[in-house]
Write a protein that holds these residues in place. Structure first.
Motif, PDB file in Angstrom:
ATOM      1  N   ALA A 144      12.443  33.133  41.799  1.00 45.21           N
ATOM      2  CA  ALA A 144      11.480  32.057  42.011  1.00 45.21           C
ATOM      3  C   ALA A 144      10.989  31.505  40.673  1.00 45.21           C
ATOM      4  O   ALA A 144      10.661  30.322  40.555  1.00 45.21           O
ATOM      5  N   LEU A 145      10.965  32.360  39.647  1.00 42.49           N
ATOM      6  CA  LEU A 145      10.484  31.938  38.335  1.00 42.49           C
ATOM      7  C   LEU A 145      11.460  31.025  37.600  1.00 42.49           C
ATOM      8  O   LEU A 145      11.163  30.564  36.500  1.00 42.49           O
ATOM      9  N   ASN A 146      12.637  30.753  38.189  1.00 45.24           N
ATOM     10  CA  ASN A 146      13.551  29.786  37.585  1.00 45.24           C
ATOM     11  C   ASN A 146      13.046  28.356  37.747  1.00 45.24           C
ATOM     12  O   ASN A 146      13.608  27.431  37.169  1.00 45.24           O
ATOM     13  N   PHE A 147      11.976  28.191  38.554  1.00 43.58           N
ATOM     14  CA  PHE A 147      11.441  26.856  38.819  1.00 43.58           C
ATOM     15  C   PHE A 147      10.026  26.743  38.257  1.00 43.58           C
ATOM     16  O   PHE A 147       9.203  27.626  38.448  1.00 43.58           O
ATOM     17  N   ARG A 148       9.771  25.642  37.578  1.00 43.55           N
ATOM     18  CA  ARG A 148       8.469  25.471  36.920  1.00 43.55           C
ATOM     19  C   ARG A 148       7.341  25.238  37.917  1.00 43.55           C
ATOM     20  O   ARG A 148       6.206  25.631  37.687  1.00 43.55           O
ATOM     21  N   THR A 149       7.643  24.556  39.023  1.00 46.37           N
ATOM     22  CA  THR A 149       6.596  24.245  40.000  1.00 46.37           C
ATOM     23  C   THR A 149       7.026  24.677  41.394  1.00 46.37           C
ATOM     24  O   THR A 149       8.218  24.852  41.671  1.00 46.37           O
ATOM     25  N   ASN A 166       4.178  41.857  40.200  1.00 47.76           N
ATOM     26  CA  ASN A 166       3.019  42.424  39.496  1.00 47.76           C
ATOM     27  C   ASN A 166       2.070  41.316  39.038  1.00 47.76           C
ATOM     28  O   ASN A 166       2.330  40.125  39.232  1.00 47.76           O
ATOM     29  N   LYS A 167       0.965  41.686  38.411  1.00 53.65           N
ATOM     30  CA  LYS A 167      -0.101  40.747  38.080  1.00 53.65           C
ATOM     31  C   LYS A 167       0.291  39.739  37.016  1.00 53.65           C
ATOM     32  O   LYS A 167      -0.371  38.704  36.861  1.00 53.65           O
ATOM     33  N   SER A 168       1.371  40.007  36.274  1.00 54.85           N
ATOM     34  CA  SER A 168       1.785  39.065  35.232  1.00 54.85           C
ATOM     35  C   SER A 168       2.301  37.753  35.828  1.00 54.85           C
ATOM     36  O   SER A 168       2.296  36.715  35.165  1.00 54.85           O
ATOM     37  N   ASN A 169       2.741  37.783  37.094  1.00 53.21           N
ATOM     38  CA  ASN A 169       3.231  36.582  37.761  1.00 53.21           C
ATOM     39  C   ASN A 169       2.087  35.900  38.503  1.00 53.21           C
ATOM     40  O   ASN A 169       1.802  36.211  39.660  1.00 53.21           O
ATOM     41  N   ILE A 170       1.453  34.958  37.856  1.00 53.64           N
ATOM     42  CA  ILE A 170       0.289  34.298  38.453  1.00 53.64           C
ATOM     43  C   ILE A 170       0.697  33.364  39.600  1.00 53.64           C
ATOM     44  O   ILE A 170      -0.155  32.897  40.358  1.00 53.64           O
ATOM     45  N   GLN A 197       4.457  31.534  45.595  1.00 54.34           N
ATOM     46  CA  GLN A 197       5.892  31.710  45.807  1.00 54.34           C
ATOM     47  C   GLN A 197       6.179  32.451  47.111  1.00 54.34           C
ATOM     48  O   GLN A 197       7.089  32.085  47.861  1.00 54.34           O
ATOM     49  N   LEU A 198       5.403  33.487  47.382  1.00 50.25           N
ATOM     50  CA  LEU A 198       5.563  34.246  48.619  1.00 50.25           C
ATOM     51  C   LEU A 198       5.299  33.356  49.836  1.00 50.25           C
ATOM     52  O   LEU A 198       6.062  33.379  50.809  1.00 50.25           O
ATOM     53  N   MET A 239       2.526  39.622  27.720  1.00 52.91           N
ATOM     54  CA  MET A 239       2.703  38.254  28.221  1.00 52.91           C
ATOM     55  C   MET A 239       3.164  37.319  27.111  1.00 52.91           C
ATOM     56  O   MET A 239       4.028  36.455  27.322  1.00 52.91           O
ATOM     57  N   LEU A 240       2.612  37.493  25.909  1.00 51.21           N
ATOM     58  CA  LEU A 240       3.012  36.663  24.773  1.00 51.21           C
ATOM     59  C   LEU A 240       4.461  36.940  24.392  1.00 51.21           C
ATOM     60  O   LEU A 240       5.233  36.002  24.128  1.00 51.21           O
ATOM     61  N   THR A 241       4.847  38.219  24.390  1.00 46.34           N
ATOM     62  CA  THR A 241       6.234  38.592  24.087  1.00 46.34           C
ATOM     63  C   THR A 241       7.178  37.984  25.113  1.00 46.34           C
ATOM     64  O   THR A 241       8.239  37.456  24.764  1.00 46.34           O
ATOM     65  N   TRP A 242       6.772  38.057  26.386  1.00 48.83           N
ATOM     66  CA  TRP A 242       7.600  37.491  27.462  1.00 48.83           C
ATOM     67  C   TRP A 242       7.761  35.991  27.285  1.00 48.83           C
ATOM     68  O   TRP A 242       8.853  35.446  27.426  1.00 48.83           O
TER      69      TRP A 242
END
Length: 316
Positions: free
Chosen positions: A47-52, A78-82, A87-88, A270-273
């Motif tokens: 799902a993270l392949n899409f910006r919106t 996890n919590k890093s995926n705001i 998406q769900l 998060m910054l590293t990611w």
């Protein structure tokens, strides 16, 4: 070892061959999923392949309009995926066939999907976590072994799969190190109901990454895969290009020190990611010297760039 009575992945997802084209960050795309369905397998897209959310929903509807097979979505839970909840919700509204959860507890995903008969498969690397997600009601385990691309597990498939089959009562899908039919057959004989394979699909006609990235999948082998800490905050597999050798694979002293601070740890990761994602995106879609290409040891069996249909036929 108890006898494995789990149904085949073919029966679980109503596909011809027991293969999931694994979700690959930045790489998986609509054309690849359509071709996967047409080839008798299934594809899963992050799902993270899409910006919106709008782009995500439009892509799924497009895939649906062009193919009849089951499609899956990978969610970082996890919590890093705001964006997780949005998406769900979209996955449920769109009637996604299955979700693969990664990096966190799948409890909320499983509870939300059950009423809609959306299957939930969970990435696991050991028996302890596998038993936890089984108790939560997940439908199958994605057994991520030490030869998986991206974030790999600590155990070889030869140890992990029989262990999960023995200790758990739900189907086990092998993920990592598979690039030919002999290896796929071996995983099935160990007790897996099917396989999840990613890296070989990077070097296909339908993939939109640069030709240099595809050619690297062909030219390099298993011995050229290394773990780097510089992309996501967790060890991740990449091809050991001259540039990777130059910059090294370990975080510097300051990054390591800050990542041990309880208050700063989350933000440093998060910054590293974020920085790692930008570097991966640049390398994947343009010709550049500072190439960091994500891949797993299964590139060992890739000898040429092929259409997805031909790759699947070769496996079978």
């Amino acid at each position: 070892m108890k006898e494995n009575s789990s149904p085949s992945l073919c029966d679980i997802l109503d596909i011809k061959y027991p293969i999931i084209m694994a979700p690959m960050f930045l790489v998986s795309n609509q054309d690849m999923l359509v071709s996967a369905c047409e080839s008798g397998i299934t594809g899963c897209i992050p799902a993270l392949n899409f910006r919106t959310d709008g782009e995500f929903r439009a892509a799924i509807l497009n895939i649906r309009s062009r193919s009849k097979g089951p499609i899956g979505v990978n969610l970082i839970v996890n919590k890093s995926n705001i964006k997780f909840q949005q998406q769900l919700n979209s996955c449920i509204r769109l009637g996604i066939n299955y979700i693969i959860t990664s990096l966190g507890s799948p409890e909320k995903t499983i509870k939300a999907c059950k009423p809609y008969s959306i299957k939930v498969f969970c990435d696991v690397v050991d028996v302890l976590y596998a038993k936890k997600v089984e108790a939560l009601g997940c439908d199958a385990l994605i057994a991520v072994n030490k030869d998986a691309g991206g974030h790999c597990g600590p155990l070889p498939a030869s140890e992990l799969i029989p262990l999960l089959v023995k200790e758990c009562n739900i189907p086990v899908i092998s993920a990592g190190g598979i690039s030919n039919g002999y290896q796929m057959k071996e995983m099935m004989q160990l007790g897996a109901c099917g396989i999840s394979m990613g890296s070989p699909f990077i070097a296909t006609n339908e993939s939109k990454v640069s030709h240099a990235y595809k050619q690297a999948i062909v030219d390099y082998g298993a011995k050229d895969i290394v773990l780097t800490e510089k992309l996501s905050g967790s060890p991740c597999t990449v091809i050991n290009t001259p540039y990777v050798q130059k910059i090294g694979t370990k975080r510097n002293f300051v990054e390591t020190l800050l990542s041990k601070n309880k208050k700063l740890k989350k933000f440093i990761k998060m910054l590293t990611w974020y920085k790692g994602t930008k570097k991966l995106e640049k390398a994947a879609f343009s010709t550049t010297y500072d190439s960091v290409w994500c891949a797993g040891p299964s590139i060992e069996g890739v000898k040429e760039i092929l259409p997805i249909k031909q790759l699947v036929e070769n496996l079978i």
